[in-house]
Design a protein around this motif. Structure first.
Motif, PDB file in Angstrom:
ATOM      1  N   ILE A 431      -6.764   0.134  -5.811  1.00  0.00           N
ATOM      2  CA  ILE A 431      -7.762  -0.605  -5.168  1.00  0.00           C
ATOM      3  C   ILE A 431      -8.310  -0.744  -4.179  1.00  0.00           C
ATOM      4  O   ILE A 431      -9.569  -0.825  -3.552  1.00  0.00           O
ATOM      5  N   GLU A 432      -7.490  -0.682  -3.122  1.00  0.00           N
ATOM      6  CA  GLU A 432      -7.872  -0.375  -1.773  1.00  0.00           C
ATOM      7  C   GLU A 432      -8.706   0.834  -1.610  1.00  0.00           C
ATOM      8  O   GLU A 432      -9.526   0.678  -0.986  1.00  0.00           O
ATOM      9  N   SER A 433      -8.359   1.924  -2.209  1.00  0.00           N
ATOM     10  CA  SER A 433      -8.951   3.266  -2.077  1.00  0.00           C
ATOM     11  C   SER A 433     -10.412   2.986  -2.879  1.00  0.00           C
ATOM     12  O   SER A 433     -11.506   3.487  -2.098  1.00  0.00           O
ATOM     13  N   ALA A 434     -10.728   2.051  -3.701  1.00  0.00           N
ATOM     14  CA  ALA A 434     -12.030   2.006  -4.245  1.00  0.00           C
ATOM     15  C   ALA A 434     -12.741   0.954  -3.365  1.00  0.00           C
ATOM     16  O   ALA A 434     -14.182   1.442  -3.104  1.00  0.00           O
ATOM     17  N   LEU A 435     -12.226   0.190  -2.868  1.00  0.00           N
ATOM     18  CA  LEU A 435     -12.848  -0.734  -1.656  1.00  0.00           C
ATOM     19  C   LEU A 435     -13.561   0.057  -0.499  1.00  0.00           C
ATOM     20  O   LEU A 435     -14.442  -0.244  -0.085  1.00  0.00           O
ATOM     21  N   LEU A 436     -12.635   1.137  -0.123  1.00  0.00           N
ATOM     22  CA  LEU A 436     -13.070   1.884   1.017  1.00  0.00           C
ATOM     23  C   LEU A 436     -13.991   2.609   0.669  1.00  0.00           C
ATOM     24  O   LEU A 436     -14.620   3.067   1.736  1.00  0.00           O
ATOM     25  N   THR A 437     -14.503   3.147  -0.248  1.00  0.00           N
ATOM     26  CA  THR A 437     -15.629   3.882  -0.376  1.00  0.00           C
ATOM     27  C   THR A 437     -17.003   3.125  -0.415  1.00  0.00           C
ATOM     28  O   THR A 437     -18.008   3.772  -0.458  1.00  0.00           O
ATOM     29  N   HIS A 438     -16.941   1.716  -0.044  1.00  0.00           N
ATOM     30  CA  HIS A 438     -18.178   0.998   0.067  1.00  0.00           C
ATOM     31  C   HIS A 438     -18.450   0.946   1.651  1.00  0.00           C
ATOM     32  O   HIS A 438     -17.273   0.867   2.307  1.00  0.00           O
ATOM     33  N   PRO A 439     -19.681   1.330   2.217  1.00  0.00           N
ATOM     34  CA  PRO A 439     -19.997   1.263   3.557  1.00  0.00           C
ATOM     35  C   PRO A 439     -19.706   0.304   4.270  1.00  0.00           C
ATOM     36  O   PRO A 439     -19.692   0.097   5.598  1.00  0.00           O
ATOM     37  N   ALA A 440     -19.640  -0.912   3.472  1.00  0.00           N
ATOM     38  CA  ALA A 440     -19.160  -2.251   4.410  1.00  0.00           C
ATOM     39  C   ALA A 440     -17.932  -2.569   4.637  1.00  0.00           C
ATOM     40  O   ALA A 440     -17.886  -3.416   5.244  1.00  0.00           O
ATOM     41  N   VAL A 441     -16.838  -1.696   4.162  1.00  0.00           N
ATOM     42  CA  VAL A 441     -15.410  -1.926   4.345  1.00  0.00           C
ATOM     43  C   VAL A 441     -14.960  -1.036   5.411  1.00  0.00           C
ATOM     44  O   VAL A 441     -14.857   0.157   5.364  1.00  0.00           O
ATOM     45  N   ALA A 442     -14.729  -1.521   6.665  1.00  0.00           N
ATOM     46  CA  ALA A 442     -14.063  -0.888   7.473  1.00  0.00           C
ATOM     47  C   ALA A 442     -12.399  -0.608   7.223  1.00  0.00           C
ATOM     48  O   ALA A 442     -11.842   0.262   7.605  1.00  0.00           O
ATOM     49  N   ASP A 443     -11.776  -1.628   6.654  1.00  0.00           N
ATOM     50  CA  ASP A 443     -10.439  -1.591   6.297  1.00  0.00           C
ATOM     51  C   ASP A 443     -10.235  -2.607   5.242  1.00  0.00           C
ATOM     52  O   ASP A 443     -11.067  -3.606   4.910  1.00  0.00           O
ATOM     53  N   ALA A 444      -9.109  -2.304   4.435  1.00  0.00           N
ATOM     54  CA  ALA A 444      -8.960  -3.198   3.169  1.00  0.00           C
ATOM     55  C   ALA A 444      -7.492  -3.331   2.809  1.00  0.00           C
ATOM     56  O   ALA A 444      -6.819  -2.494   3.035  1.00  0.00           O
ATOM     57  N   ALA A 445      -7.231  -4.508   2.295  1.00  0.00           N
ATOM     58  CA  ALA A 445      -5.637  -4.612   1.938  1.00  0.00           C
ATOM     59  C   ALA A 445      -5.778  -5.583   0.684  1.00  0.00           C
ATOM     60  O   ALA A 445      -6.556  -6.641   0.393  1.00  0.00           O
ATOM     61  N   VAL A 446      -4.931  -5.266  -0.420  1.00  0.00           N
ATOM     62  CA  VAL A 446      -5.187  -5.901  -1.499  1.00  0.00           C
ATOM     63  C   VAL A 446      -3.558  -6.533  -1.995  1.00  0.00           C
ATOM     64  O   VAL A 446      -2.645  -5.549  -1.649  1.00  0.00           O
ATOM     65  N   PHE A 447      -3.386  -7.482  -2.515  1.00  0.00           N
ATOM     66  CA  PHE A 447      -1.850  -7.978  -2.805  1.00  0.00           C
ATOM     67  C   PHE A 447      -2.075  -8.965  -3.823  1.00  0.00           C
ATOM     68  O   PHE A 447      -3.315  -9.421  -4.192  1.00  0.00           O
ATOM     69  N   GLY A 448      -0.908  -9.415  -4.375  1.00  0.00           N
ATOM     70  CA  GLY A 448      -1.044 -10.368  -5.495  1.00  0.00           C
ATOM     71  C   GLY A 448      -0.723 -11.586  -4.722  1.00  0.00           C
ATOM     72  O   GLY A 448      -0.103 -12.059  -3.932  1.00  0.00           O
TER      73      GLY A 448
END
Length: 526
Positions: A431-448
């Motif tokens: 999911i983090e990898s998918a978010l990082l393909t968006h130009p607005a995302v400099a960094d991302a973290a996903v958790f429950g």
């Protein structure tokens, strides 16, 4: 872009690593410090000898430990080489830790001396006070109240090699994602320091002695892999170029200026290099690079491909743990099998077991285990942890993955980070990898985070890229982006924003700092 491979070595490797080099060619430049000052092998060797004599005068004997809270610089390598020829344990401390965290490591390791830089003086002072370290055994590079000047350890000491030289080790502390960090302690072999085999470690990656190689240190030396790569490079005759505070353009400048040939990197650095304007990227020549070896965190596929397109087949990947063992993938391996972290090193074995300790066949997801043929380890003062998570000679750090028919390893996530929602396993890295393909995302973290019916739901935390404003509109855009790329059960249900993601400079994400507030008063099932 470069696909350059190293030529055959021009000069045979001198026996004895750095020690022999210093004797054979004392005027050879071996370190370029962050401020540009150059250190010869003879000058460094003299400082190392003086530090050994100074530490022995302070009461340290074979098997004792001393800790350092230092930035990348000559003092770090002086301490490293001193420990490895005096039979001491060097305990590198992450300088981003606060006083109580440093105090735990100093106390737990039994460090008899603490050397700190004035930049980290407040935390080092609090740590030394809490650990009960006497003022006589606190030393500072620069001025720290209550610490003796570092130069007092060296001044008046002979620059000649000490007697009873014997190989020492580095005792790194694990990151402590669950509970307090623990020191990884290996028994001292009782061999002369000339018999260190660190230089041979780089052969796993095809890096050869001398051969006009120049190693760029672009991450903090307190990290296990960064110090191991740098130390091994020094021992096989590669000059080191040190960065203190990493920036993407400065890295490109140093590669161009010093014709650097290899370095150890993390995916976060790739991401930030790729974010540079095209004109800035084109202004520097990176064709000297032969090995840009990355690890420590998952690398999204699109980031890896973009780096290979820019830097060529020098972009290589490894998987390993501070405890030992690992896998390695060339660019060719990865392009043939996208997502792999490679096959086992020649000195390592890989296996995947289920929760009952049974080996799993190729393609079956389970817990990844490793073993090393070069020796064992124990967690300092923690026999339970040493015994736990072992199956025979194999140990695990809790990563989930599978091996294919050819022995290539593919990782999914750490077991502790896996989300279980409605009984379904969800892997945040995807999911983090998918978010990082968006130009607005400099960094991302996903958790429950807690959900009353499903147990957990998927939460995304995002650091917005420059020029994008966090808020409801951006949240809606990111959720729509995930809808186009991910199955329904994998999609984040909500997005929060942070100014800066809590990562250390090696790229390690302190996900627990983000996740824990959502679980206050609740207990995770994992």
């Amino acid at each position: 872009m470069t696909d350059t491979q190293p030529a055959a070595p021009r000069t045979p490797q001198l026996p004895g690593g750095f020690w022999a080099q210093a004797g054979a060619d004392p005027h050879r430049i071996v370190i370029t410090a962050p401020d540009g000052e150059q250190w010869s092998a003879g000058r460094l060797h003299a400082a190392v000898n003086q530090l050994v004599h100074g530490l022995r005068a302070a009461g340290l004997h074979r098997g004792d430990a001393f800790a350092v809270v230092l930035p990348n610089g000559v003092e770090f390598f002086t301490a490293y080489l001193a420990a490895t020829q005096a039979g001491l344990y060097l305990v590198p401390v992450n300088h981003h830790l606060v006083g109580p965290e440093i105090a735990w490591i100093v106390s737990d390791s039994g460090a008899k001396v603490l050397i700190a830089h004035e930049r980290f003086g407040a935390a080092a002072t609090a740590a030394a006070d809490e650990a009960g370290l006497p003022a006589s055994h606190r030393y500072a590079v620069g001025a720290v109240p209550g610490f003796r000047p570092y130069t007092e350890l060296l001044d008046g000491q002979p620059a000649t090699p000490p007697e009873d030289r014997t190989l020492g080790w580095v005792m790194n502390y694990t990151s402590g994602t669950t509970g307090r960090p623990r020191g990884i302690r290996r028994p001292l072999p009782g061999k002369p320091p000339e018999e260190t085999h660190l230089g041979g470690f780089l052969g796993i990656f095809g890096i050869r002695p001398y051969d006009d190689n120049v190693h760029l240190v672009c991450s903090p030396l307190y990290h296990t892999a960064v110090l191991q790569f740098a130390g091994a490079s020094l021992h096989i005759g590669h000059p080191l170029v040190l960065m203190d505070k990493w920036t993407p353009e400065e890295m490109l400048r140093l590669i161009d200026t010093h014709r650097c040939t290899h370095t150890h990197m993390v995916p976060t650095q790739f991401h930030r290099l790729l974010a540079l304007p095209e004109a800035t990227r084109a202004a520097y020549d990176v064709s000297s690079m032969r090995h840009a070896i990355h690890g420590a965190a998952p690398c999204p596929d699109h980031v890896k491909r973009a780096m290979i397109e820019w830097w060529g087949h020098c972009v290589e990947e490894y998987y390993a743990a501070s405890e030992g063992g690992g896998a390695f993938a060339t660019a060719e391996d990865w392009l043939k099998k996208p997502g792999t972290v490679g096959r086992a090193w020649p000195i390592s074995r890989l296996a995947v077991f289920d929760d009952d300790g049974n080996p799993l066949p190729p393609g079956e997801l389970g817990t990844v285990y490793m073993s090393m043929s070069t020796g064992g380890f124990s967690y300092h003062k923690d026999e339970d942890k040493t015994r736990k998570n072992r199956i025979g000679d194999f140990f695990t750090v809790g990563d989930l993955g599978f091996l294919d028919e050819e022995g290539y390893l593919f990782l999914r996530d750490r077991k502790i980070d896996m989300i279980i929602s409605g009984g379904v396993n969800i892997y945040p890295a995807e999911i983090e990898s998918a978010l990082l393909t968006h130009p607005a995302v400099a960094d991302a973290a996903v958790f429950g985070i807690p959900h009353p019916d499903w147990g957990e739901e998927v939460k995304a935390v995002v650091e917005a890229a420059d020029g994008y404003v966090p808020g409801e509109a951006l949240t809606a855009e990111l959720l729509a982006h995930c809808e186009r790329q991910l199955a329904t059960y994998k999609r984040p249900r909500s997005v929060d924003f942070v100014d800066t993601m809590p990562r250390d400079p090696n790229g390690k994400l302190y996900k627990r700092r983000l996740r824990d507030p959502y679980w206050q008063g609740r207990e995770r099932a994992v």
